[in-house]
Design a protein around this motif. Structure first.
Motif: not given
Length: 215
Positions: A106, A122-123
């Motif tokens: 992540d 950001e995602r």
């Protein structure tokens, strides 16, 4: 380089993230999925993704490659492999030729002037190009790194080779020459954002969400 990372996506969410890779039809996780981790360090167990056709397998692997010709873990852990030399360096060339996979994360930590930063997209998740081996009678992996690209050059001159989802099949199933086409600066660098992390991240015994710092 990358010497610490974070993986808080786990369970069915992690399986779904792997299944979303183009060309993957199913995901097997014989070792289960790992618990959330916020300070993963070299020599620890990490989730390694290997593909055989459209079947992906998620297995626990030692972070620090043990080439097949090595009998034990002695020596510095080979947790990063430089893209510029990965095809020729004796420690990595056999794995690069035939045993390429992914490490999923992540985000990761990087230090500049002794100040830690947490870096994440950001995602979505990050798919890091990896190599795997079975030396020392265990599964092990290393993360490929390359020259940093904008906008991350200010933080460190090296960056993990993060792959776009549509590049995964070429990396894993392609010939060494085809995989080599991906060894330039990461196309994902523009999606990364850095923020101050907690100083306690420097101690590998600390493993909690607050290490990532505030959004």
């Amino acid at each position: 380089m990358c010497g610490r990372f974070v993986l808080f996506t786990t369970g069915n969410e992690l399986i779904d993230a792997i299944a979303a890779i183009p060309g993957v039809d199913s995901v097997a996780a014989p070792d289960g999925t790992p618990p959330p981790r916020y300070n993963v360090a070299p020599t620890q167990q990490v989730p390694l993704v290997r593909l055989k056709g459209a079947q992906a397998s998620l297995n626990a692997a030692r972070w620090g490659l043990i080439p097949r010709w090595k009998k034990d873990e002695r020596g510095a852990p080979l947790f990063n492999a430089r893209a510029e030399t990965v095809a020729e360096k004796p420690s990595f060339r056999q794995a690069f030729a035939a045993r390429r996979g992914l490490m999923v994360l992540d985000g990761y930590y990087e230090w500049k002037d002794k100040v830690p930063y947490f870096v994440a997209p950001e995602r979505g998740m990050l798919y890091a190009a990896a190599l795997w081996e079975t030396g020392g009678d265990q599964l092990s992996a290393t993360m490929v790194t390359t020259a940093a690209a904008e906008p991350m050059e200010w933080l460190h001159h090296r960056l993990p080779l993060f792959l776009l989802p549509e590049e995964v099949e070429q990396w894993v199933h392609g010939t060494p020459e085809q995989a080599g086409e991906l060894l330039g600066p990461s196309r994902v660098a523009g999606e990364l954002r850095a923020r101050h992390a907690a100083p306690e991240v420097g101690n590998v015994r600390n493993d909690h969400a607050e290490l990532m710092g505030a959004n």
